[in-house]
Scaffold this active site. Structure first.
Site, mmCIF file in Angstrom:
data_model
loop_
_atom_site.group_PDB
_atom_site.id
_atom_site.type_symbol
_atom_site.label_atom_id
_atom_site.label_comp_id
_atom_site.label_asym_id
_atom_site.label_seq_id
_atom_site.Cartn_x
_atom_site.Cartn_y
_atom_site.Cartn_z
ATOM 1 N N ALA A 25 26.401 -7.074 15.819
ATOM 2 C CA ALA A 25 26.842 -8.414 15.430
ATOM 3 C C ALA A 25 28.218 -8.385 14.774
ATOM 4 C CB ALA A 25 25.819 -9.040 14.476
ATOM 5 N N ILE A 129 15.208 0.277 3.636
ATOM 6 C CA ILE A 129 13.777 0.049 3.804
ATOM 7 C C ILE A 129 13.085 -0.101 2.454
ATOM 8 C CG2 ILE A 129 13.739 1.348 5.966
ATOM 9 C CD1 ILE A 129 12.103 3.503 4.425
ATOM 10 N N ASP A 130 13.739 0.313 1.364
ATOM 11 C CA ASP A 130 13.111 0.275 0.047
ATOM 12 C C ASP A 130 13.013 -1.134 -0.528
ATOM 13 O OD1 ASP A 130 13.060 3.079 0.184
ATOM 14 O OD2 ASP A 130 15.045 3.224 -0.726
ATOM 15 N N ARG A 165 -15.042 8.394 3.851
ATOM 16 C CA ARG A 165 -14.057 9.100 3.039
ATOM 17 C C ARG A 165 -13.166 8.123 2.280
ATOM 18 N NH1 ARG A 165 -12.083 13.412 7.632
ATOM 19 N NH2 ARG A 165 -13.725 14.970 7.308
ATOM 20 N N LYS A 216 -19.363 0.576 -0.144
ATOM 21 C CA LYS A 216 -18.336 0.603 0.902
ATOM 22 C C LYS A 216 -18.374 1.938 1.640
ATOM 23 C CE LYS A 216 -14.616 -1.537 0.862
ATOM 24 N NZ LYS A 216 -13.236 -2.056 0.720
ATOM 25 N N LYS A 217 -18.002 1.897 2.909
ATOM 26 C CA LYS A 217 -17.986 3.111 3.723
ATOM 27 C C LYS A 217 -16.684 3.885 3.585
ATOM 28 C CE LYS A 217 -21.185 1.519 7.310
ATOM 29 N NZ LYS A 217 -21.373 1.296 8.765
ATOM 30 N N ARG A 259 10.961 5.443 8.723
ATOM 31 C CA ARG A 259 12.347 5.060 9.012
ATOM 32 C C ARG A 259 12.610 4.901 10.507
ATOM 33 N NH1 ARG A 259 15.643 5.108 4.812
ATOM 34 N NH2 ARG A 259 15.319 6.516 3.065
#
Length: 326
Positions: A25, A129-130, A165, A216-217, A259
């Site tokens: 751009a 990205i933070d 788990r 919960k599983k 990223r």
């Protein structure tokens, strides 16, 4: 108003999906004004060394869908010194560059401010990205990184449920917990651990145990890499205190996988809008500003108000994550 005939554009710091849309751009909008465009390789390091190439409409063709950055990036700690910045200033003057566009995050915009204070007409584009950069509600790359983290959480939840788990999932974000908090909210985590709010290993264990006792599983803890007790430290603690959870526990660190990949439609559009906004700002005679997205609109903020300022996370979102985890 300074007459512009040639600009340069660089990407600095960590790469972010959508950077290529911004480069495209900037290039095509500048060419539409009959300006020459130079692409700087390897960020500030390339600026100091004069590693440039002309950019044309064809150069930036077919790049929007690619992750990373066409121009490359590199850390340049030497840029903090005035002598190094003067080398960059000399190169800009020798090549008759009238303005510089810097696409990057907090460290990149700190460098942009330093150049602006030396008289270089600079416009920044918010990209990290933070999402820790002030001056933009959301930055280029955040949406893609968040969706990658969420896909991983969804996949791990399937495995966690099948084997009953608990999973610790560490996501990127440096010292900002935005990605972890949003991924935890969208992914239905039992607990989120972020740098902005210290959470002890005992509290994480209590929340995971509570999920086990509710029948919960599976259970999920999303952890920001910059938290005091990050994924590695929590994993080490739970190896010695596994009985406190109820579940068998596994740890997954997403790392730099967040990223890469194809930018989402949102990041392509955001990169395009902010890149075009940078050229529009230069056309208006603005300099020393960051182009970001505020209240849904492309807007500029003085770099002095942006550089070195870390965005604050809304505490209400953290409270909401806690309520929904019950």
């Amino acid at each position: 108003m300074r007459v512009i005939k040639r600009i340069a554009v660089l990407t600095s710091g960590g790469d972010a999906p959508g950077m290529n849309a911004a480069i495209r751009a900037v290039t095509r909008c500048a060419l539409a004004q009959d300006w020459d465009v130079l692409g700087v390789r390897r960020g500030y390091a390339g600026l100091v060394e004069g590693e440039v190439e002309p950019l044309t409409g064809r150069t930036v063709s077919n790049i929007m869908q690619r992750g990373g950055t066409l121009l490359g990036s590199a850390r340049c700690p030497e840029f903090e010194t005035e002598d190094t910045r003067r080398k960059a200033l000399y190169w800009l003057q020798q090549n008759r560059v009238d303005a510089l566009v810097v696409i990057g995050g907090n460290g990149s915009q700190t460098g942009a401010l330093a150049l602006a204070e030396m008289g270089v007409p600079v416009v920044g584009v918010a990209s990290t990205i933070d999402n820790d950069l002030a001056g933009s509600e959301i930055t280029i790359g955040v949406d893609t990184a968040l969706n990658i983290a969420l896909e991983a959480i969804d996949r791990l939840k399937t495995t966690a449920s099948s084997h009953q788990r608990a999973f610790l999932i560490e996501v990127m974000g440096r010292k900002c917990g935005y990605l972890a908090l949003m991924a935890g909210l969208a992914g239905g985590a039992e607990i989120v651990v972020i740098p902005e709010r210290e959470t002890t290993p005992e509290e994480v264990a209590r929340q995971l145990r509570a999920a086990y006792e509710r029948g919960k599983k599976h259970a999920l803890a999303v952890v920001a890499e910059g938290a005091v007790h990050n994924g590695g430290k929590l994993d080490a603690w739970f190896r010695e205190h596994s009985a406190q959870i109820g579940f068998d526990l596994r740890t997954t660190t997403l790392g730099h996988v967040q990223r890469g990949g194809t930018p989402t439609a949102f990041d392509r559009l955001l990169g395009t809008r902010l890149g075009a906004g940078a050229v529009a700002a230069l056309m208006r005679g603005e300099q020393g500003v960051l182009v970001g997205l505020n209240e849904g609109r492309v807007a500029t903020t003085p770099l002095k108000e942006v550089a070195g300022v870390r965005k604050v996370i809304d505490p209400e979102l953290f409270r909401l994550a806690s309520v929904l985890a019950q």
